[in-house]
Design an enzyme around this catalytic site. Structure first.
Site, PDB file in Angstrom:
ATOM      1  CE  LYS A  54      -3.701  -2.550   2.217  1.00 29.35           C
ATOM      2  NZ  LYS A  54      -4.377  -2.957   3.459  1.00 29.35           N
ATOM      3  CD  GLN A  98      -3.129  -4.532   6.599  1.00 29.47           C
ATOM      4  OE1 GLN A  98      -3.040  -3.559   5.859  1.00 29.47           O
ATOM      5  NE2 GLN A  98      -3.801  -5.619   6.257  1.00 29.47           N
ATOM      6  CG  ASP A 121      -9.478  -0.118   4.943  1.00 35.41           C
ATOM      7  OD1 ASP A 121      -9.265  -0.332   3.726  1.00 35.41           O
ATOM      8  OD2 ASP A 121      -8.673  -0.426   5.844  1.00 35.41           O
TER       9      ASP A 121
END
Ligand code: NDP
Length: 297
Positions: A54, A98, A121
């Site tokens: 990422k 994460q 997200d």
């Protein structure tokens, strides 16, 4: 019939090239570089790879990125404090926690603590609620990547029977919500599906998957979807990432299913690279929303 293999990596590259241009234009106009802050707790090897990918993608398109690493013995409160600090930092536009986090940390309160305007997200209940109501602020990355892939290969979703195997909050559920909408930024052909969501308690799963014009496997079981579960001519999207003794495999028996399907995504080079691209997309979107709010245009 041998299926057309949908090249997720190539489409992800196409999207990132478009985003790089948009980032350059936007950054010049506003004199602000969009910034994604990643929060990694513990030392799960797969998570470290995902976060690194990422960050590399951020660099490729001209975004800033920050990595905040915390040891596995970090307390829940310390994680919440860091999220709060990032929420209040105007230089940070997107926050990514994460997953999975160590078992000692309850992920839900951490995800709920992210400022919904920085929730790239799209896991925050406010953003999930907005998606349910058909007025999303951010689209969840993996489902959005799948929608972009279908759109860019001109595979219409409207009027099709879509069967999704898997009902997770990250993939199955939000994808179902997205594909059943009336309209979206990609136009009505990218939505308006008739969607069925299956899971481990679904009886006679093959009878349902065989009805799919578009079959999505988001299960986490290596090569679970066999050729006899697929309608000839269907489009098969494999979300699964399973590390086996034979290497990385999806949830679909690729070699067998490609002889039945019309279109199929491989693993790797399928859905995975698109997920990262759509995270970048959301970070730019977050910066746009925050900076526009700050300076009213
Ligand atoms: P989850 O484990 O959260 O969900 C799996 C789903 O599959 C559950 O709904 C489960 O049913 C269902 N399921 C499990 N076994 C069966 C079965 N035998 N028959 C029918 N349904 C079954 O997984 P995720 O959605 O997070 O991930 C799915 C896969 O996708 C994983 O391999 C993951 O690594 C991968 N992934 C890939 C991404 C990418 O970018 N390519 C992004 C996110 C995930 P139930 O709810 O009843 O337990």
């Amino acid at each position: 019939m041998t299926a057309n293999v949908l090249d997720g990596k190539a489409i992800a590259g196409e999207i990132q090239a478009e985003l790089a241009e948009q980032v350059t234009t936007w950054t010049e106009k506003h004199q602000v570089t969009p910034c994604l802050a990643a929060l990694l707790v513990g030392d799960d090897p797969a998570s470290q790879v995902y976060v690194r990918n990422k960050q590399r993608a951020c660099k490729r398109v001209g975004l800033e990125s920050q990595l905040h690493r915390l040891p596995a013995n970090t307390t829940q409160q310390q994680v919440l404090d860091l999220v709060n600090q990032l929420n209040n930092d105007p230089a940070v536009h997107g926050i990514l926690v994460q997953l999975p986090m160590p078992a000692s940390i309850d992920a839900s309160p951490v995800l709920d603590a992210i400022d919904p305007a920085k929730d790239v997200d799209a896991f925050h209940p406010e953003n999930v609620g907005r998606l349910v109501q058909g007025r999303p602020r951010f689209l969840p990355c993996t489902p959005h990547g799948i929608q972009q892939l279908l759109h860019r290969y001109q595979i219409d979703v409207a009027g099709k029977r879509v069967v999704i195997v898997g009902r997770s909050d990250i993939v199955g559920k939000p994808l179902a919500l997205m594909l059943m909408q009336r309209n979206c930024a990609l136009g009505p052909a990218a939505v308006n599906a008739t969607v069925t969501v299956c899971h481990s308690r679904t009886p006679d799963l093959p009878a349902i998957t065989r009805q799919a014009d578009i079959l999505v496997a988001a299960i986490g079981q290596p090569q679970f979807v066999r050729a006899d579960m697929v309608q000839p001519g269907a489009t098969v999207i494999d979300v699964g990432i399973n590390l086996t003794d034979d290497g990385l495999v999806g949830d679909v028996d690729f070699e067998a299913v490609k002889e039945v399907a019309a279109h199929i995504t491989p693993v790797p080079r399928g859905v995975g690279p698109l997920t990262v691209s759509m995270l970048i997309y959301n970070t730019l979107q977050a910066a746009r929303l925050q900076v526009q709010t700050d300076d009213a245009g």
